[in-house]
Each structure stands twice: as C-alpha cells, then as structure tokens.
Scaffold this active site. Structure first.
Site, PDB file in Angstrom:
ATOM      1  NE  ARG A 127      -2.469   0.905   3.566  1.00  0.00           N
ATOM      2  CZ  ARG A 127      -3.289   0.458   4.656  1.00  0.00           C
ATOM      3  NH1 ARG A 127      -4.751   0.704   4.140  1.00  0.00           N
ATOM      4  NH2 ARG A 127      -3.099  -0.098   5.654  1.00  0.00           N
ATOM      5  NE  ARG A 171      -2.791  -1.809  10.973  1.00  0.00           N
ATOM      6  CZ  ARG A 171      -2.502  -1.334   9.752  1.00  0.00           C
ATOM      7  NH1 ARG A 171      -1.167  -1.230   9.349  1.00  0.00           N
ATOM      8  NH2 ARG A 171      -3.400  -1.110   9.087  1.00  0.00           N
TER       9      ARG A 171
HETATM   10  P1  AP5 Z   1      -7.358  -0.635   1.968  1.00  0.00           P
HETATM   11  O1  AP5 Z   1      -8.532  -0.304   1.432  1.00  0.00           O
HETATM   12  O2  AP5 Z   1      -6.637   0.741   2.427  1.00  0.00           O
HETATM   13  O3  AP5 Z   1      -7.905  -1.651   3.405  1.00  0.00           O
HETATM   14  P2  AP5 Z   1      -8.544  -1.151   4.731  1.00  0.00           P
HETATM   15  O4  AP5 Z   1      -9.296  -2.061   5.192  1.00  0.00           O
HETATM   16  O5  AP5 Z   1      -9.134   0.126   4.694  1.00  0.00           O
HETATM   17  O6  AP5 Z   1      -7.229  -1.033   5.664  1.00  0.00           O
HETATM   18  P3  AP5 Z   1      -6.451  -0.284   6.845  1.00  0.00           P
HETATM   19  O7  AP5 Z   1      -5.179  -0.656   6.944  1.00  0.00           O
HETATM   20  O8  AP5 Z   1      -6.727   1.170   6.519  1.00  0.00           O
HETATM   21  O9  AP5 Z   1      -7.633  -0.455   8.200  1.00  0.00           O
HETATM   22  P4  AP5 Z   1      -7.155  -0.362   9.308  1.00  0.00           P
HETATM   23  O10 AP5 Z   1      -8.552  -0.936   9.783  1.00  0.00           O
HETATM   24  O11 AP5 Z   1      -6.143  -1.338  10.091  1.00  0.00           O
HETATM   25  O12 AP5 Z   1      -6.618   1.067   9.702  1.00  0.00           O
HETATM   26  P5  AP5 Z   1      -7.517   2.451  10.068  1.00  0.00           P
HETATM   27  O13 AP5 Z   1      -6.828   3.464   9.418  1.00  0.00           O
HETATM   28  O14 AP5 Z   1      -8.973   2.070   9.989  1.00  0.00           O
HETATM   29  O15 AP5 Z   1      -6.727  -1.490   1.271  1.00  0.00           O
HETATM   30  C1  AP5 Z   1      -5.384  -1.890   1.628  1.00  0.00           C
HETATM   31  C2  AP5 Z   1      -4.434  -1.951   0.368  1.00  0.00           C
HETATM   32  O16 AP5 Z   1      -5.088  -3.227  -0.504  1.00  0.00           O
HETATM   33  C3  AP5 Z   1      -4.318  -0.888  -0.479  1.00  0.00           C
HETATM   34  O17 AP5 Z   1      -3.163  -0.781  -0.993  1.00  0.00           O
HETATM   35  C4  AP5 Z   1      -5.414  -1.166  -1.562  1.00  0.00           C
HETATM   36  O18 AP5 Z   1      -5.048  -0.682  -2.929  1.00  0.00           O
HETATM   37  C5  AP5 Z   1      -5.272  -2.594  -1.711  1.00  0.00           C
HETATM   38  N1  AP5 Z   1      -6.470  -3.268  -1.980  1.00  0.00           N
HETATM   39  C6  AP5 Z   1      -7.816  -3.289  -1.662  1.00  0.00           C
HETATM   40  N2  AP5 Z   1      -8.667  -4.124  -2.088  1.00  0.00           N
HETATM   41  C7  AP5 Z   1      -8.096  -4.960  -2.916  1.00  0.00           C
HETATM   42  C8  AP5 Z   1      -8.289  -5.914  -3.702  1.00  0.00           C
HETATM   43  N3  AP5 Z   1      -9.414  -6.516  -3.719  1.00  0.00           N
HETATM   44  N4  AP5 Z   1      -7.256  -6.871  -4.255  1.00  0.00           N
HETATM   45  C9  AP5 Z   1      -6.137  -6.328  -4.276  1.00  0.00           C
HETATM   46  N5  AP5 Z   1      -5.526  -5.159  -3.435  1.00  0.00           N
HETATM   47  C10 AP5 Z   1      -6.459  -4.546  -2.718  1.00  0.00           C
HETATM   48  O19 AP5 Z   1      -6.859   2.426  11.574  1.00  0.00           O
HETATM   49  C11 AP5 Z   1      -5.368   2.869  11.826  1.00  0.00           C
HETATM   50  C12 AP5 Z   1      -5.141   2.862  13.381  1.00  0.00           C
HETATM   51  O20 AP5 Z   1      -6.181   3.866  13.680  1.00  0.00           O
HETATM   52  C13 AP5 Z   1      -5.583   1.485  14.116  1.00  0.00           C
HETATM   53  O21 AP5 Z   1      -4.583   0.658  14.005  1.00  0.00           O
HETATM   54  C14 AP5 Z   1      -5.897   2.156  15.393  1.00  0.00           C
HETATM   55  O22 AP5 Z   1      -4.788   2.542  16.053  1.00  0.00           O
HETATM   56  C15 AP5 Z   1      -6.614   3.394  15.189  1.00  0.00           C
HETATM   57  N6  AP5 Z   1      -7.918   3.383  14.918  1.00  0.00           N
HETATM   58  C16 AP5 Z   1      -8.784   3.567  13.979  1.00  0.00           C
HETATM   59  N7  AP5 Z   1      -9.945   3.311  14.361  1.00  0.00           N
HETATM   60  C17 AP5 Z   1     -10.044   3.017  15.558  1.00  0.00           C
HETATM   61  C18 AP5 Z   1     -11.444   2.846  16.538  1.00  0.00           C
HETATM   62  N8  AP5 Z   1     -12.528   2.658  16.124  1.00  0.00           N
HETATM   63  N9  AP5 Z   1     -10.961   2.354  17.624  1.00  0.00           N
HETATM   64  C19 AP5 Z   1      -9.624   2.440  18.320  1.00  0.00           C
HETATM   65  N10 AP5 Z   1      -8.676   2.837  17.410  1.00  0.00           N
HETATM   66  C20 AP5 Z   1      -8.839   3.092  16.015  1.00  0.00           C
END
Ligand code: AP5
Length: 217
Positions: A127, A171
C-alpha cells in the site's frame, strides 16, 4: 443507507467505501483517516492517539466515542453514511447503538469483508498513500497514475508508519481479539452481511453492490 464496513486491516474497507460512497452519494466516516489527520496536525486528540496507532493498538474507547459523537453531529437526518473502522470493540458498538437511538436513526447493514490473512499481508505491504489527494494505492494491485500528476496536483506517495511487517502482525492480532467479536454481535442483531473480499477490487465492488441491492429490496 447507513452502513458499517467491518473487516481486518487491509481488507479493502477504505478502497471500497470511497467507491460505494461516490456511487450511492453517501458520506464516509473513517476513524483511521480522522485520527491520522489529528495526529499529523498535532491536535490534543492526535497526540494522545499517536503511540497507540504506531504500535498498531486500538486508541482508547473513550477518545474514539467522543470523536464519533462530534463527527456524527455534522450529519443531517437525511444523510446516508458508511462507518469505516468504527466500531472496533463491543464497547464502541454499544455506544453507537445509544447514539443512533438519540439520533432517531438505525443501521441498514454491517458488511463484513472476509479476506484471508495471506492476502492482507500482501495488500498492506504494497500500500502507498498520496499526501496530496489522500487516496490509497497499491504498487502492484492498484498502481498510482503514471507520471508525477495525481488528481489534485503533484503525487506525493508514502508508506503508512503502521504498515511495517511487525505492526501489521500486531494489528491482525488486535483485530482477532478486540474487533472480530463484533461479527457475532451484529450476527445476533441480523445486521451482519458477509461479503467475500478476496479477488480483484472490481469483483469485490460488484459483490458489495449486489449485497446492497439485496439489502435494499
Ligand atoms: P485498504 O482499502 O486501504 O484497506 P483497509 O481495510 O481500509 O485497511 P486499513 O489498514 O486502513 O484498515 P485498518 O482498519 O487497519 O486501519 P485504520 O486506518 O482504520 O486496502 C489496503 C491495500 O490493499 C491498499 O493498497 C489497496 O489498494 C489494496 N487493495 C484493496 N482491495 C484490494 C483487492 N480486492 N485486491 C487487491 N488489493 C486490494 O486504523 C489505523 C489505526 O487507527 C488503528 O490501528 C488504530 O490504532 C486506530 N483506530 C482507527 N479506528 C479506531 C477505532 N474505532 N478504535 C480504536 N482505534 C482506532
């Protein structure tokens, strides 16, 4: 439509929610994006969240719930939305239930994106984010546009600080322990709808659209 996108890190929640929002004219509320913005601009919330995010741990529930309350105040009764990355614990889901009652609102569905761990590691390790337009790319599966131009100017790609191999493993462990129980939580309410998130982005998108058609019919 009022939806939650639930799934492990790298499942494609952000990728698919931005496409679905455009097509269905929904607002998207991504807690990860909001936290990163706060962290990068040095707000009090961002400073409190910084270390948790860097370690791949969840930011404490009270901070997240207060943040969501503020964000949802910006939504009108007519707004449809997707919650991407919230709720992530049972306590957050219970807080959301209360908030929705206060808003006199309900959820239509919780889409659970099921993706095998091997694909997740491959997706996250490739990513790349663009600082200029905020979009997420993948160096193999979804390369950024050729040349230096992105849709809002000069492309400025970077790798997220929590996308290292060690942090991704943490994670995934955190997801299994603290967030996966929400699948059962929403299965009990009848709101959970499983979507196969393995395959190309277009295939997953088509599956989500057909799920939404069934949910709406
Ligand atoms: P992408 O669409 O970016 O995946 P995602 O599910 O959005 O993944 P994230 O890593 O952003 O989710 P996350 O839940 O860990 O992180 P968040 O930012 O929410 O796709 C990933 C990659 O794959 C991209 O490169 C894309 O191009 C590729 N891709 C997508 N679909 C594909 C397919 N079909 N085939 C091939 N490639 C594909 O959270 C970050 C941090 O914030 C957390 O760790 C935590 O510390 C904090 N946080 C956020 N929300 C909370 C909460 N509610 N409570 C407590 N802490 C929180």
């Amino acid at each position: 439509m009022r939806l939650i996108f639930l799934g492990p890190p790298g499942a494609g929640k952000g990728t698919q929610s931005s496409r679905i929002c455009d097509e269905y004219n929904l607002k998207v509320l991504s807690t990860g994006d909001i936290l990163r913005k706060n962290r990068d601009t040095g707000t009090i919330l961002g400073e409190k969240a910084r270390d948790y995010m860097q370690r791949g741990e969840l930011v404490p529930d009270d901070l997240i719930i207060d943040m969501i309350k503020l964000e949802l105040k910006n939504f009108s009764d007519e707004d449809g939305f997707i919650l991407d990355g919230f709720p992530r614990t049972v306590a957050q889901a219970e807080a959301l239930d209360k908030l929705l009652i206060e808003m006199n609102s309900t959820l239509d569905s919780v889409l659970v994106l099921d993706v095998p761990n091997e694909s997740i590691i491959q997706r996250i390790s490739g990513r790349r984010m663009c600082r200029t337009c905020g979009r997420s790319f993948h160096n193999v599966n979804n390369p950024p546009p050729p040349g230096p131009e992105c849709e809002r100017g000069i492309c400025d790609l970077f790798q997220r600080i929590d996308d290292t191999e060690a942090t991704v493993k943490n994670r995934l462990a955190v997801y299994q322990k603290q967030t996966h129980p929400l699948v059962a939580y929403y299965e009990k309410t009848g709101l959970a709808y499983h979507v196969d998130g393995f395959g190309s982005m277009d295939d997953v998108y088509d599956r989500i659209k057909s799920a939404l058609n069934k949910i709406n019919s």
